[in-house]
Design an enzyme around this catalytic site. Structure first.
Site, PDB file in Angstrom:
ATOM      1  N   GLY A 265      -6.752  -3.474   2.257  1.00 53.72           N
ATOM      2  CA  GLY A 265      -5.938  -4.279   1.229  1.00 53.72           C
ATOM      3  C   GLY A 265      -6.452  -4.188   0.105  1.00 53.72           C
ATOM      4  O   GLY A 265      -7.234  -3.413  -0.445  1.00 53.72           O
ATOM      5  N   THR A 267      -8.563  -5.058  -3.620  1.00 57.31           N
ATOM      6  CA  THR A 267      -9.871  -5.387  -3.731  1.00 57.31           C
ATOM      7  C   THR A 267     -10.293  -6.938  -4.031  1.00 57.31           C
ATOM      8  O   THR A 267     -11.465  -7.452  -3.367  1.00 57.31           O
ATOM      9  CB  THR A 267     -10.405  -4.535  -5.016  1.00 57.31           C
ATOM     10  OG1 THR A 267     -10.308  -3.172  -4.970  1.00 57.31           O
ATOM     11  CG2 THR A 267     -11.933  -4.733  -5.693  1.00 57.31           C
ATOM     12  N   GLU A 293     -11.509  -1.064   3.255  1.00 59.56           N
ATOM     13  CA  GLU A 293     -10.915  -0.111   2.188  1.00 59.56           C
ATOM     14  C   GLU A 293      -9.958  -0.678   1.271  1.00 59.56           C
ATOM     15  O   GLU A 293      -8.893  -1.395   1.799  1.00 59.56           O
ATOM     16  CB  GLU A 293     -10.282   1.088   3.218  1.00 59.56           C
ATOM     17  CG  GLU A 293     -11.016   1.955   3.957  1.00 59.56           C
ATOM     18  CD  GLU A 293     -12.267   2.513   3.220  1.00 59.56           C
ATOM     19  OE1 GLU A 293     -12.184   2.866   2.112  1.00 59.56           O
ATOM     20  OE2 GLU A 293     -13.348   2.537   3.898  1.00 59.56           O
ATOM     21  N   CYS A 327      -2.370   3.566  -1.535  1.00 58.54           N
ATOM     22  CA  CYS A 327      -3.834   3.319  -2.140  1.00 58.54           C
ATOM     23  C   CYS A 327      -4.259   4.546  -2.881  1.00 58.54           C
ATOM     24  O   CYS A 327      -4.858   4.435  -3.816  1.00 58.54           O
ATOM     25  CB  CYS A 327      -4.826   2.977  -1.107  1.00 58.54           C
ATOM     26  SG  CYS A 327      -4.677   4.084   0.234  1.00 58.54           S
ATOM     27  N   GLU A 425      -5.040  -1.013 -11.105  1.00 64.34           N
ATOM     28  CA  GLU A 425      -4.311  -0.785 -10.238  1.00 64.34           C
ATOM     29  C   GLU A 425      -2.815  -1.522 -10.365  1.00 64.34           C
ATOM     30  O   GLU A 425      -2.863  -2.591 -10.326  1.00 64.34           O
ATOM     31  CB  GLU A 425      -4.903  -1.079  -8.659  1.00 64.34           C
ATOM     32  CG  GLU A 425      -3.904  -0.556  -7.610  1.00 64.34           C
ATOM     33  CD  GLU A 425      -4.600  -0.768  -6.144  1.00 64.34           C
ATOM     34  OE1 GLU A 425      -4.877  -2.035  -6.017  1.00 64.34           O
ATOM     35  OE2 GLU A 425      -4.591   0.190  -5.339  1.00 64.34           O
TER      36      GLU A 425
END
Ligand code: NAD
Length: 541
Positions: A265, A267, A293, A327, A425
């Protein structure tokens, strides 16, 4: 009782079906889409194999048509979360004692159930619930999930076979015990296969699990649970508790038997969870294994020798497939000034050909982003770029959330290399390009390395072999998955183990033995056949 050494069937990658007009898979999928659109599924909490309807429900809708309700999901409350932990702990002894070949058979059967029976079901649920087109659903919900299960059992076999040597008179063994306690699997919306992989990898290794799925992927995830049940997974091994992630985490992280977390998911959520677990470190029986991750700011770096046609195809597929919600999606691009006019022209031409709309129309390449929160966040980035003197929106920029959460493929040109959309992101179909002077190649590589905190995926495009070598060496720590003349997305299990470093995660490589090993706590056993009977040594003579 077994007195043979069995061999796991050799794993192979599930073939990707094309869904071309006239194909049998296309008509099966279309029929299933129709069936699921006309049905309202009631998704329960599942604890110890029992379906529980809590009555605290949320609607499950199509992101591309948010007025269309696909079903409702019952959310777990404190009582169900606590009983999920109890169920996982009660199921543990029998599951751990089951021979590993038998555990393997459950997941091999589940893989074949998807491959031969439920591919259309799982793909349709992923298309409607997560707004993936037919091809994106196929490579995720069918192929990658099947690959995870087939390859992971084979990695499990390799791990168990890895044994220490023994000197004369001694018999050394290594037992790969599961962790002591339960494992918490917390999964994201964007890949059905990740949702299926995170609880099953530790389960394969003999652990029992509390799984909190993402509320925006809960339809496909529920079908995964049903398939595992049909494959013979015993009750209580994986407990399925849709609900609030923070509530679940608060309860699980204060339990002494919390043994590990398998997370994928964002950070920020991961860092917050790690801190919460650390605050309770004295409580736990063992130090928990934390595998996560997380986010990415994935790049394509074009060298002046790159082939423009290949580069532009890599950019479009890398940046806009599944609306940039991978991602690994390319979201920043570095192009030399000598190549930029040709690249810009081709990008404009090709992006103009992209159709945006619902997944039920197979001609659409781009569908909706997952929900309103995500739409609004992407909208913010585009609005700010439109107003900024440091950036121009040069392609796209249209967005509309009246019927579905649609954002058109958008390209921002940043005038400064650290403009916010070059560093953060966004998780949408928004690509930011920075055009560098050819003579500033080395300085631009330094900029790439230092602009974002992430290091998940990255690609270089170059025909000059010397440049390929130099870029590969210079960019060593910028990506856990690095591509040469290819898009930075689409890792295949068994071929490119996946995961990134820095703020992109613990890099425990999903789809490889490196991940499975985290779910074992080995015990070394030494047996001496003829033990010494005197304590003294010769030097004492
Ligand atoms: P997210 O972090 O919002 O949610 C992940 C899970 O955590 C969900 O189940 C969610 O309900 C839960 N959650 C959310 N807030 C929480 C909180 N405060 N406490 C506890 N649980 C909480 O992520 P998402 O939007 O579902 O997925 C997108 C993110 O995942 C992106 O950042 C993407 O880069 C990342 N991702 C990474 C990889 C990888 O392999 N590196 C793969 C897929 C997705």
């Amino acid at each position: 009782m077994t007195n043979s050494i069995f061999t796991i069937p050799k794993p192979y990658n599930e073939p990707v079906k094309s869904y071309a007009p006239g194909s049998s898979e296309r008509s099966a999928l279309s029929a299933e889409l129709g069936r699921q659109m006309a049905t309202r599924v009631e998704i329960p909490v599942i604890v110890n194999g029992e379906e529980i309807k809590t009555g605290d429900v949320r609607n499950v809708v199509c992101p591309h048509d948010h007025g269309h309700v696909l079903g409702k999901v019952h959310m777990a409350g404190e009582k169900e979360i606590k009983s999920a932990v109890d169920a996982a702990l009660s199921a543990k002894a029998a599951w751990e004692a089951m021979e590993w070949q038998e555990r393997a058979a459950v997941f091999l059967k589940a893989a074949d159930l998807i491959s031969r029976k439920y591919s259309a079901t799982l793909n349709a649920a992923t298309m409607l619930g997560q707004s993936k087109n037919a091809f994106q659903a196929e490579i995720d919900a069918t192929c990658e999930l099947v690959d995870f299960w087939r390859f992971n059992v084979s990695y499990m076999e390799e791990i168990y076979a890895n044994q220490p040597s023994s000197e004369k008179g001694v018999y050394n063994r290594l037992e790969y015990r599961p962790l002591e306690g339960f494992v918490f699997a917390l999964t994201p919306f964007n890949f059905t296969c990740i949702a299926g992989n995170l609880p099953t990898t530790p389960a394969m290794m003999g652990n029992t699990i509390v799984w909190k799925p993402s509320t925006t992927a809960v339809l496909s995830n529920y079908y995964v649970m049903r398939i595992l049940k049909e494959a013979g997974l015993p009750s209580g091994v994986i407990n399925f508790i849709p609900g609030s992630g923070s509530q679940v985490a608060d309860i699980l992280f204060t339990h002494k038997d919390f043994a590990g977390m398998h997370f994928t998911g964002s950070t920020a959520v991961f860092q917050n969870l790690w801190k919460k677990a650390a605050e309770n470190i004295e409580t736990y029986v063992s130090y928990p294994r934390i595998v996560g991750e997380t986010g990415g700011k994935d790049y394509i770096f074009a060298h002046a020798s790159a082939d423009v046609e290949e580069l532009v195809t890599g950019i479009i597929r890398g940046a806009f497939e599944f609306q940039g919600q991978k991602c690994s999606a390319c979201s920043r691009l570095y192009v030399p000034a000598s190549l930029w006019p040709a690249v810009q022209e081709k990008l404009k031409e090709k992006i103009a050909e992209i159709k945006v709309g619902p997944v039920t129309d197979f001609t659409n390449f781009v569908n909706a982003v997952i929900d309103e929160k995500s739409f609004d966040s992407i909208d913010g980035y585009i609005s700010r770029a439109q107003a900024s003197s440091d950036a121009d929106v040069i392609i796209g920029g249209q967005r509309n959330k009246s019927k579905g959460y649609f954002v058109y493929p958008t390209v921002i040109q940043a005038k400064t290399p650290d403009y916010e959309s070059m560093a953060q992101e966004i998780f949408g179909p928004v690509l930011t390009v920075y055009v560098y002077e050819d003579k500033d190649l080395d300085a631009t590589l330094d900029i790439l390395d230092n602009t974002s905190p992430y290091a998940l995926t990255g690609s270089v495009f170059a025909r000059d072999r010397g440049a390929v070598n130099a870029l590969t060496a210079r960019l060593t720590h910028t990506a856990g998955n690095f591509y040469i003349n290819d898009k930075p997305t689409g890792a295949v299990v068994g071929q490119q183990p996946f995961g990134g470093a820095r703020k992109s995660g613990t890099n425990d490589k999903a789809g490889s033995y490196l991940n499975l090993i985290r779910w074992a706590s080995p015990r070394a056993i030494k047996e001496t056949f003829v033990p010494p009977q005197k304590f003294g040594y010769p030097f004492m003579g």
